[in-house]
Scaffold this motif. Structure first.
Motif, short mmCIF file in Angstrom:
data_model
loop_
_atom_site.label_atom_id
_atom_site.label_comp_id
_atom_site.label_asym_id
_atom_site.label_seq_id
_atom_site.Cartn_x
_atom_site.Cartn_y
_atom_site.Cartn_z
N MET A 1 0.93 -0.98 -0.21
CA MET A 1 0.11 -0.09 -0.04
C MET A 1 0.84 1.26 -0.02
O MET A 1 2.02 1.07 0.32
N VAL A 2 0.64 1.98 -0.73
CA VAL A 2 1.40 3.53 -0.51
C VAL A 2 0.22 4.79 -0.34
O VAL A 2 -1.06 4.62 -0.84
N TYR A 3 0.50 5.51 0.40
CA TYR A 3 -0.27 6.82 0.91
C TYR A 3 0.05 7.76 0.11
O TYR A 3 0.57 8.57 0.81
N PRO A 4 0.11 8.36 -0.65
CA PRO A 4 0.42 10.16 -1.51
C PRO A 4 -0.08 10.64 -0.95
O PRO A 4 -1.05 10.54 -0.36
N GLY A 5 0.39 11.62 -0.67
CA GLY A 5 -0.28 12.89 -0.06
C GLY A 5 0.28 14.59 -1.19
O GLY A 5 -0.99 15.08 -0.63
N THR A 6 0.41 13.96 -2.00
CA THR A 6 0.25 15.33 -3.06
C THR A 6 -0.64 14.75 -4.61
O THR A 6 -0.06 13.36 -4.72
N THR A 7 -0.38 15.59 -5.35
CA THR A 7 -1.04 14.65 -6.81
C THR A 7 0.64 14.82 -7.49
O THR A 7 0.59 13.33 -8.64
N GLU A 8 1.11 15.55 -7.15
CA GLU A 8 3.14 14.81 -7.33
C GLU A 8 3.35 12.89 -7.48
O GLU A 8 3.26 12.24 -8.09
N GLN A 9 3.59 13.14 -6.42
CA GLN A 9 2.94 11.48 -5.59
C GLN A 9 2.67 10.78 -6.06
O GLN A 9 3.13 10.15 -6.96
N VAL A 10 1.55 10.96 -6.40
CA VAL A 10 0.45 10.00 -7.37
C VAL A 10 0.55 9.82 -9.27
O VAL A 10 0.85 8.54 -9.25
N SER A 11 0.92 11.18 -9.71
CA SER A 11 1.82 10.56 -10.56
C SER A 11 2.67 10.58 -11.06
O SER A 11 2.81 9.93 -11.85
N ARG A 12 3.93 10.44 -10.42
CA ARG A 12 5.11 9.78 -9.88
C ARG A 12 4.52 7.97 -10.01
O ARG A 12 5.25 7.11 -10.46
N ILE A 13 3.67 7.92 -8.84
CA ILE A 13 3.04 5.76 -9.06
C ILE A 13 3.05 5.48 -9.51
O ILE A 13 2.57 4.40 -10.47
N LEU A 14 1.18 6.52 -10.38
CA LEU A 14 0.66 5.82 -11.46
C LEU A 14 2.06 6.07 -12.58
O LEU A 14 1.44 4.53 -13.68
N LYS A 15 2.75 6.43 -12.83
CA LYS A 15 4.18 6.12 -14.00
C LYS A 15 4.67 5.14 -14.00
O LYS A 15 4.45 4.96 -14.95
N LEU A 16 4.89 5.08 -13.00
CA LEU A 16 6.01 3.54 -12.54
C LEU A 16 5.22 2.29 -12.41
O LEU A 16 5.88 1.47 -13.09
N ALA A 17 3.97 2.67 -11.77
CA ALA A 17 3.01 1.50 -11.93
C ALA A 17 2.50 1.02 -14.35
O ALA A 17 2.81 0.12 -14.44
N ASN A 18 2.28 1.82 -14.88
CA ASN A 18 2.64 2.21 -16.06
C ASN A 18 3.82 1.51 -16.70
O ASN A 18 3.29 0.16 -17.73
N ARG A 19 4.54 1.63 -16.54
CA ARG A 19 5.94 1.32 -17.17
C ARG A 19 6.47 0.04 -16.72
O ARG A 19 6.37 -0.53 -17.16
N GLU A 20 6.00 -0.57 -15.19
CA GLU A 20 6.07 -1.43 -14.81
C GLU A 20 4.81 -2.32 -15.47
O GLU A 20 4.82 -4.00 -15.22
N LYS A 21 3.62 -2.42 -16.31
CA LYS A 21 2.40 -3.05 -15.52
C LYS A 21 2.17 -3.30 -14.61
O LYS A 21 1.75 -4.16 -14.52
N ILE A 22 2.08 -2.86 -13.73
CA ILE A 22 1.16 -2.88 -12.15
C ILE A 22 0.00 -3.07 -12.42
O ILE A 22 -0.24 -1.35 -12.38
N PRO A 23 -1.18 -3.44 -12.04
CA PRO A 23 -2.37 -2.96 -11.50
C PRO A 23 -2.10 -1.80 -10.70
O PRO A 23 -1.47 -2.32 -9.36
N VAL A 24 -2.89 -1.32 -10.38
CA VAL A 24 -3.81 0.02 -9.43
C VAL A 24 -4.62 -0.22 -8.96
O VAL A 24 -6.15 -0.25 -9.87
#
Length: 65
Positions: A1-24
């Motif tokens: 589980m990840v607990y982002p606090g900013t939109t920048e953190q959410v963006s970085r998490i989703l970019k990583l998940a997309n690149r690595e093909k990890i479901p969110v």
């Protein structure tokens, strides 16, 4: 589980998940006693309860963003 606090953190998490093909699985706050948000194996659970500021209220569409 990840607990982002900013939109920048959410963006970085989703970019990583997309690149690595990890479901969110996005998640708000709650106890999950009813099992309303059961995640799949090997996924990122994106807990958004720290995202507590509204940027806009869209009364026409009944949305708070």
């Amino acid at each position: 589980m990840v607990y982002p606090g900013t939109t920048e953190q959410v963006s970085r998490i989703l970019k990583l998940a997309n690149r690595e093909k990890i479901p969110v699985v996005p998640r708000g706050a709650g106890t999950n006693v009813s099992g309303g948000s059961i995640s799949v194996e090997d996924c990122i659970v994106l807990v958004l309860k720290r995202m507590n500021q509204s940027l806009e209220i869209d009364r026409k569409n009944l949305l708070k963003v």
